[in-house]
Structure formats: C-alpha cells, structure tokens
Scaffold this active site. Structure first.
Site, PDB file in Angstrom:
ATOM      1  N   ASN A 179       0.840  -1.199   0.000  1.00 40.95           N
ATOM      2  CA  ASN A 179       0.000   0.000   0.000  1.00 40.95           C
ATOM      3  C   ASN A 179       0.873   1.246   0.000  1.00 40.95           C
ATOM      4  OD1 ASN A 179       0.643  -0.747   2.704  1.00 40.95           O
ATOM      5  ND2 ASN A 179      -1.066   0.417   3.528  1.00 40.95           N
ATOM      6  N   GLU A 205      -2.889  -4.765  -3.029  1.00 39.94           N
ATOM      7  CA  GLU A 205      -3.363  -5.686  -4.070  1.00 39.94           C
ATOM      8  C   GLU A 205      -3.297  -5.026  -5.444  1.00 39.94           C
ATOM      9  OE1 GLU A 205      -4.657  -4.905  -1.178  1.00 39.94           O
ATOM     10  OE2 GLU A 205      -6.172  -6.339  -0.522  1.00 39.94           O
ATOM     11  N   GLU A 215       0.344   5.227   0.582  1.00 42.74           N
ATOM     12  CA  GLU A 215      -0.587   6.264   1.021  1.00 42.74           C
ATOM     13  C   GLU A 215      -0.140   7.642   0.540  1.00 42.74           C
ATOM     14  OE1 GLU A 215      -1.094   5.682   5.273  1.00 42.74           O
ATOM     15  OE2 GLU A 215      -2.337   3.897   4.876  1.00 42.74           O
ATOM     16  N   CYS A 239     -10.533  -3.314  -4.481  1.00 45.45           N
ATOM     17  CA  CYS A 239      -9.546  -4.283  -4.990  1.00 45.45           C
ATOM     18  C   CYS A 239     -10.229  -5.539  -5.536  1.00 45.45           C
ATOM     19  CB  CYS A 239      -8.539  -4.629  -3.911  1.00 45.45           C
ATOM     20  SG  CYS A 239      -7.400  -3.260  -3.596  1.00 45.45           S
TER      21      CYS A 239
HETATM   22  N1  THU Z   1      -5.203  -1.572   2.519  1.00 45.69           N
HETATM   23  C1  THU Z   1      -4.623  -2.396   1.616  1.00 45.69           C
HETATM   24  O1  THU Z   1      -3.539  -2.113   1.093  1.00 45.69           O
HETATM   25  N2  THU Z   1      -5.268  -3.545   1.303  1.00 45.69           N
HETATM   26  C2  THU Z   1      -6.417  -3.976   1.882  1.00 45.69           C
HETATM   27  O2  THU Z   1      -6.918  -5.039   1.548  1.00 45.69           O
HETATM   28  C3  THU Z   1      -7.055  -3.163   2.929  1.00 45.69           C
HETATM   29  C4  THU Z   1      -6.491  -1.813   3.123  1.00 45.69           C
HETATM   30  C5  THU Z   1      -4.477  -0.349   2.935  1.00 45.69           C
HETATM   31  C6  THU Z   1      -5.074   0.952   2.479  1.00 45.69           C
HETATM   32  C7  THU Z   1      -4.549   1.902   3.543  1.00 45.69           C
HETATM   33  O3  THU Z   1      -3.234   2.306   3.201  1.00 45.69           O
HETATM   34  C8  THU Z   1      -4.457   1.047   4.799  1.00 45.69           C
HETATM   35  O4  THU Z   1      -4.447  -0.304   4.344  1.00 45.69           O
HETATM   36  C9  THU Z   1      -5.596   1.256   5.785  1.00 45.69           C
HETATM   37  O5  THU Z   1      -6.825   1.114   5.177  1.00 45.69           O
END
Ligand code: THU
Length: 133
Positions: free
Chosen positions: A42, A55, A44, A90
C-alpha cells in the site's frame, strides 16, 4: 500446490509499505500462469483518497510487465488481528484480470492464510461485456 513462495512474497512486500497516515502496513503478491510472481504494497498519500492498496499495486506491477494470466493472489498485513481480505475496490480490480477460480490467500499478523476463490469474495460480477478489445 501450497503457494509458499507467493505468501512469502506478500509478507516481504509489506516491509516496503508506505503507510505514515494509517500505520497499517499491507503487502500483496500475484502469481502468473507462467509461475512468475509480482508484488506490491500500500502506498498512502497526504491527500488520503489517493492511497493505493497493496493488491492493486501488485496487479499493476504485473500488468505493466505484460502479464495478464493469473492463478492466485496473496495478501498479508502485520497490523491486522484477523485475516485481511481485499477491500471492495480491490475485489473489483482483481476481477478485471482474474477469472472466478483464481485463489485468494489472506492473512493477518499470525501468518495463517485463509483461502477463498475470488468468485466467492465477489459474487454477481458484471460489466465484462463492455470490453472493446
Ligand atoms: N489496505 C490495503 O492495502 N489492502 C487492503 O486489503 C485493505 C487496506 C491499505 C489501504 C490503507 O493504506 C491502509 O491499508 C488502511 O486502510
């Protein structure tokens, strides 16, 4: 097949997570039919809505390298108390590129992966008939 390499790749990718706002780190990996594996984390942003989930990062890495046929995806977060399935956005993106029988492995901090088919995580999939090419 136990997909150990795929799961290990997702765990490793979580170390690259850029999550200074949520402090919730996620890694994901996708396995191609040719056996190759692509990973992502992820990413941000201070404009929160621009965040990209692990994902989608993994899938976009694979697509960018010319891969389109997938067998399985794995998701891991060291910050989740429970097995972390893909979010709704996703699931939609996974089904853009994966047929319903693609395996989804997902785990929280205990590294015990649950497994489901994407068609069970995302039933009533639609709109594939809009493709023009
Ligand atoms: N996040 C993911 O990368 N994948 C998921 O399946 C759920 C959420 C990330 C997005 C954000 O950076 C953090 O987790 C909190 O939601």
């Amino acid at each position: 097949m136990d997909y150990i390499k795929l799961k290990e790749s997702a765990i490793k990718a979580s170390n690259s997570s850029y999550a200074p706002y949520s402090n919730f780190h996620v890694g994901a990996s996708i396995q191609c039919k040719d056996g190759s594996i692509y990973s992502g984390c992820n990413v941000e942003n201070r404009s929160y809505g621009l965040t990209n989930c692990a994902e989608r990062s993994a899938i976009f890495n694979a697509i960018g390298d010319g891969k389109k046929d997938f067998t399985a995806i794995a998701i891991y977060s060291p910050d989740s108390e429970y097995p972390l399935p893909p979010c709704g956005a996703c699931r939609q993106v996974i089904t853009e590129f994966c047929d319903g029988n693609v395996l989804v492995f997902f785990s929280g901090k205990d590294k015990i992966f649950k497994m489901l088919l994407i068609k069970d995580l995302y039933p009533f999939d639609s709109l594939h008939d809009l493709k023009k090419e």
